[in-house]
Motif scaffolding. Structure first.
Motif, PDB file in Angstrom:
ATOM      1  N   ALA A 170       0.858  -1.185   0.000  1.00 31.19           N
ATOM      2  CA  ALA A 170       0.000   0.000   0.000  1.00 31.19           C
ATOM      3  C   ALA A 170       0.895   1.236   0.000  1.00 31.19           C
ATOM      4  CB  ALA A 170      -0.921   0.012   1.209  1.00 31.19           C
ATOM      5  N   GLN A 171       0.343   2.364  -0.449  1.00 31.08           N
ATOM      6  CA  GLN A 171       1.141   3.570  -0.596  1.00 31.08           C
ATOM      7  C   GLN A 171       1.650   4.092   0.746  1.00 31.08           C
ATOM      8  OE1 GLN A 171       2.038   5.046  -3.486  1.00 31.08           O
ATOM      9  NE2 GLN A 171       3.291   6.473  -2.316  1.00 31.08           N
ATOM     10  N   VAL A 172       2.953   4.294   0.865  1.00 30.43           N
ATOM     11  CA  VAL A 172       3.570   4.930   2.024  1.00 30.43           C
ATOM     12  C   VAL A 172       4.211   6.220   1.524  1.00 30.43           C
ATOM     13  CG1 VAL A 172       5.264   4.740   3.875  1.00 30.43           C
ATOM     14  CG2 VAL A 172       4.004   2.710   3.140  1.00 30.43           C
ATOM     15  N   PRO A 173       3.638   7.371   1.814  1.00 34.29           N
ATOM     16  CA  PRO A 173       4.130   8.614   1.224  1.00 34.29           C
ATOM     17  C   PRO A 173       5.373   9.179   1.902  1.00 34.29           C
ATOM     18  CG  PRO A 173       2.282   9.068   2.651  1.00 34.29           C
ATOM     19  CD  PRO A 173       2.433   7.571   2.638  1.00 34.29           C
ATOM     20  N   LEU A 174       6.130   9.942   1.138  1.00 32.62           N
ATOM     21  CA  LEU A 174       7.197  10.772   1.700  1.00 32.62           C
ATOM     22  C   LEU A 174       6.515  12.067   2.141  1.00 32.62           C
ATOM     23  CD1 LEU A 174      10.168  11.453   2.283  1.00 32.62           C
ATOM     24  CD2 LEU A 174      10.357  12.261  -0.088  1.00 32.62           C
ATOM     25  N   LEU A 175       6.371  12.258   3.450  1.00 29.30           N
ATOM     26  CA  LEU A 175       5.588  13.370   3.975  1.00 29.30           C
ATOM     27  C   LEU A 175       6.314  14.702   3.901  1.00 29.30           C
ATOM     28  CD1 LEU A 175       4.052  11.673   7.148  1.00 29.30           C
ATOM     29  CD2 LEU A 175       2.928  12.130   4.966  1.00 29.30           C
ATOM     30  N   GLY A 176       7.638  14.673   3.905  1.00 29.25           N
ATOM     31  CA  GLY A 176       8.361  15.937   3.869  1.00 29.25           C
ATOM     32  C   GLY A 176       9.856  15.746   3.914  1.00 29.25           C
ATOM     33  N   GLN A 177      10.573  16.785   3.490  1.00 29.16           N
ATOM     34  CA  GLN A 177      12.030  16.825   3.544  1.00 29.16           C
ATOM     35  C   GLN A 177      12.425  18.049   4.359  1.00 29.16           C
ATOM     36  OE1 GLN A 177      12.269  16.585  -0.910  1.00 29.16           O
ATOM     37  NE2 GLN A 177      13.922  15.120  -0.481  1.00 29.16           N
TER      38      GLN A 177
ATOM     39  N   LEU B  78       8.638  21.354   8.669  1.00 26.46           N
ATOM     40  CA  LEU B  78       8.096  20.561   9.770  1.00 26.46           C
ATOM     41  C   LEU B  78       6.614  20.866   9.984  1.00 26.46           C
ATOM     42  CD1 LEU B  78      11.162  20.910  12.133  1.00 26.46           C
ATOM     43  CD2 LEU B  78      10.162  18.711  11.440  1.00 26.46           C
ATOM     44  N   SER B  79       6.244  22.138   9.875  1.00 28.62           N
ATOM     45  CA  SER B  79       4.842  22.514  10.028  1.00 28.62           C
ATOM     46  C   SER B  79       3.988  21.906   8.919  1.00 28.62           C
ATOM     47  CB  SER B  79       4.698  24.042  10.030  1.00 28.62           C
ATOM     48  OG  SER B  79       5.308  24.603  11.177  1.00 28.62           O
ATOM     49  N   ALA B  80       4.559  21.796   7.716  1.00 29.52           N
ATOM     50  CA  ALA B  80       3.825  21.192   6.603  1.00 29.52           C
ATOM     51  C   ALA B  80       3.547  19.715   6.869  1.00 29.52           C
ATOM     52  CB  ALA B  80       4.606  21.361   5.307  1.00 29.52           C
ATOM     53  N   VAL B  81       4.518  19.017   7.475  1.00 31.20           N
ATOM     54  CA  VAL B  81       4.298  17.613   7.853  1.00 31.20           C
ATOM     55  C   VAL B  81       3.208  17.527   8.909  1.00 31.20           C
ATOM     56  CG1 VAL B  81       5.339  15.559   8.890  1.00 31.20           C
ATOM     57  CG2 VAL B  81       6.662  16.934   7.275  1.00 31.20           C
ATOM     58  N   ALA B  82       3.264  18.438   9.897  1.00 29.99           N
ATOM     59  CA  ALA B  82       2.226  18.455  10.943  1.00 29.99           C
ATOM     60  C   ALA B  82       0.845  18.696  10.334  1.00 29.99           C
ATOM     61  CB  ALA B  82       2.552  19.530  11.981  1.00 29.99           C
ATOM     62  N   ASP B  83       0.776  19.562   9.329  1.00 33.57           N
ATOM     63  CA  ASP B  83      -0.501  19.816   8.659  1.00 33.57           C
ATOM     64  C   ASP B  83      -1.070  18.531   8.063  1.00 33.57           C
ATOM     65  OD1 ASP B  83      -0.390  22.488   9.266  1.00 33.57           O
ATOM     66  OD2 ASP B  83       0.422  23.102   7.327  1.00 33.57           O
ATOM     67  N   ARG B  84      -0.204  17.739   7.459  1.00 33.19           N
ATOM     68  CA  ARG B  84      -0.667  16.499   6.834  1.00 33.19           C
ATOM     69  C   ARG B  84      -1.129  15.489   7.889  1.00 33.19           C
ATOM     70  NH1 ARG B  84       3.085  14.684   1.828  1.00 33.19           N
ATOM     71  NH2 ARG B  84       1.269  13.323   1.579  1.00 33.19           N
ATOM     72  N   LEU B  85      -0.481  15.484   9.032  1.00 32.30           N
ATOM     73  CA  LEU B  85      -0.891  14.564  10.092  1.00 32.30           C
ATOM     74  C   LEU B  85      -2.174  15.049  10.771  1.00 32.30           C
ATOM     75  CD1 LEU B  85       2.537  13.798  11.812  1.00 32.30           C
ATOM     76  CD2 LEU B  85       1.327  12.418  10.120  1.00 32.30           C
ATOM     77  N   ALA B  86      -2.356  16.355  10.847  1.00 29.42           N
ATOM     78  CA  ALA B  86      -3.519  16.904  11.543  1.00 29.42           C
ATOM     79  C   ALA B  86      -4.803  16.708  10.757  1.00 29.42           C
ATOM     80  CB  ALA B  86      -3.298  18.390  11.818  1.00 29.42           C
ATOM     81  N   VAL B  87      -4.717  16.714   9.425  1.00 28.06           N
ATOM     82  CA  VAL B  87      -5.943  16.634   8.619  1.00 28.06           C
ATOM     83  C   VAL B  87      -6.158  15.259   8.014  1.00 28.06           C
ATOM     84  CG1 VAL B  87      -5.796  19.069   8.018  1.00 28.06           C
ATOM     85  CG2 VAL B  87      -4.782  17.381   6.487  1.00 28.06           C
ATOM     86  N   ARG B  88      -5.323  14.312   8.420  1.00 30.94           N
ATOM     87  CA  ARG B  88      -5.409  12.978   7.829  1.00 30.94           C
ATOM     88  C   ARG B  88      -6.777  12.360   8.063  1.00 30.94           C
ATOM     89  NH1 ARG B  88      -5.347   8.126   9.557  1.00 30.94           N
ATOM     90  NH2 ARG B  88      -5.068   8.886  11.673  1.00 30.94           N
ATOM     91  N   ARG B  89      -7.318  11.721   7.053  1.00 28.48           N
ATOM     92  CA  ARG B  89      -8.594  11.021   7.164  1.00 28.48           C
ATOM     93  C   ARG B  89      -8.356   9.519   7.194  1.00 28.48           C
ATOM     94  NH1 ARG B  89      -9.791  15.525   7.938  1.00 28.48           N
ATOM     95  NH2 ARG B  89     -11.450  16.753   7.025  1.00 28.48           N
ATOM     96  N   GLU B  90      -9.310   8.797   7.751  1.00 29.14           N
ATOM     97  CA  GLU B  90      -9.218   7.339   7.737  1.00 29.14           C
ATOM     98  C   GLU B  90      -9.305   6.842   6.299  1.00 29.14           C
ATOM     99  OE1 GLU B  90      -8.715   5.065  10.033  1.00 29.14           O
ATOM    100  OE2 GLU B  90      -8.454   6.567  11.578  1.00 29.14           O
TER     101      GLU B  90
END
Length: 381
Positions: free
Chosen positions: A318-325, A355-367
């Motif tokens: 399954a897709q495992v994304p690169l969340l940020g650099q 780092l804030s951009a990664v946090a944004d992706r974790l904060a709005v993640r949907r099931e």
């Protein structure tokens, strides 16, 4: 003409109900901390307050909050606060109230079917990749979004989260329950808060398991939106215990661009296939150094994060994304040593924005099915 004493007493009681205990974050009236309230005809208020423990470190804050709230009531001419201490029975009742029943055995709230807390275990294959720096900055960024955030420093041997978050307070014990200190809006617990000075922790597997279990069950976390665990490097005892205690935890893998680090990080992520945990994604730390000329110097090479993400995608099916650099920046280290994560101290720095951009992706993640091990393997070709 002054207000009737009974009316003024009701107004003072209502004002006290707006004051939260700094540790528990619930009204002091609801927690049974207000023993009595007396209001004289002249408007002088006397409050008897019961602290959970003698020598409560937040006594002065409670005094200030109560004084401020009650003084705002029209007709109040002065406030006097007398502090007492809860009895053992009162503390036990408070413990049962906070745990939602009279059960003697603490449970791990995040492992319950109805839990809405998102649990992220921050893992790495090897030390020195900045896993703890990523953890504390994500926690601070998520808290800045208005989320209720907690951090467990599960790196028992190499605990460093309290320093990086500036959490220099000590936990408060209420019977068999522990109130965690807070810093920058983040609740945090670490084994370093229970050891003398900078003493080394020399424990084997069973003791590590018990410590993690206590951090999850005995600490009063309240209603968290996000819980982050800073894991030790590798795939040892703590990673195995985490899978047993929190099978719903999602793994966030931190690596550097270096090929050797990426190979080891793949192993740390691949443990999800055996534990049936989710892989939420990969963060590549120390990706490059921005030179004054505007050029990027790739000190640790390039492509490690993408390599790990692609390898884990193939492994779990399954897709495992690169969340940020995250670029290399000395301010990450400087602000961490100072106890204020860079996302708060230097929010416009490139590393802070990443780092804030990664946090944004974790904060709005949907099931969804993203990052979920499906028990499938790629067909042999």
């Amino acid at each position: 003409m002054s207000a009737p004493t009974s009316t003024l007493t009701e107004a003072v009681t209502a004002a006290l109900a707006t004051v939260d205990d700094p540790e528990i974050r619930r009204p002091i009236t609801e927690l049974g901390m207000v023993r009595s309230t007396t209001v004289t005809e002249s408007g002088q208020v006397r409050v008897e307050l019961l602290l959970t423990v003698a020598g409560c470190p937040l006594k002065d804050k409670l005094r200030g909050d109560i004084t401020a709230a009650v003084t705002r009531v029209p007709g109040v001419t002065g406030v006097e606060i007398e502090f007492g201490v809860m009895s053992a029975q009162q503390r036990k009742s408070l413990q049962e109230q906070l745990r939602g029943g009279g059960g003697a055995e603490p449970v791990i709230p995040f492992a319950q079917p109805g839990s809405r807390t998102r649990v992220y275990a921050v893992a790495s294959g090897k030390g020195g990749v900045g896993k703890s720096s990523v953890t504390v900055n994500l926690a601070a960024a998520l808290a800045a979004h208005g989320l209720a955030v907690g951090v467990i420093d599960a790196d028992i041997y190499g605990h460093s989260v309290p320093r990086m978050l500036g959490a220099d307070g000590k936990p408060t014990r209420v019977e068999e329950m522990i109130m965690p200190p807070q810093a920058h809006g983040v609740k945090v617990i670490s084994i370093g808060m229970f050891t003398a000075g900078n003493a080394a922790v020399v424990w084997r597997g069973p003791m590590l398991h018990r410590a993690l279990q206590q951090f999850l069950a005995d600490v009063y976390w309240g209603d968290l939106d996000v819980l982050l665990l800073d894991l030790p490097p590798g795939t040892g005892d703590v990673a195995i215990s985490l899978a047993q205690l929190l099978p719903n935890a999602e793994i966030l893998v931190v690596t550097t661009p270096q090929a050797a680090a990426a190979e080891v990080a793949e192993r740390a992520g691949a443990i999800a296939l055996q534990t049936h945990q989710r892989l939420v994604g990969v963060v590549e730390n120390m990706s490059w150094l921005q030179l004054p000329t505007g050029e990027r110097m790739e000190i640790f090479g390039a492509g490690g994060g993408r390599t790990v993400a692609e390898s884990l995608t193939r492994t779990v099916g399954a897709q495992v994304p690169l969340l940020g650099q995250i670029p290399l920046d000395t301010r990450v280290r400087e602000t961490g040593d100072g106890g204020t994560p860079i996302v708060l101290a230097e929010p416009d720095a490139p590393a802070a924005r990443a780092l804030s951009a990664v946090a944004d992706r974790l904060a709005v993640r949907r099931e969804s099915l993203l990052g979920k091990p499906l028990g499938l393997r790629p067909a042999d070709r």
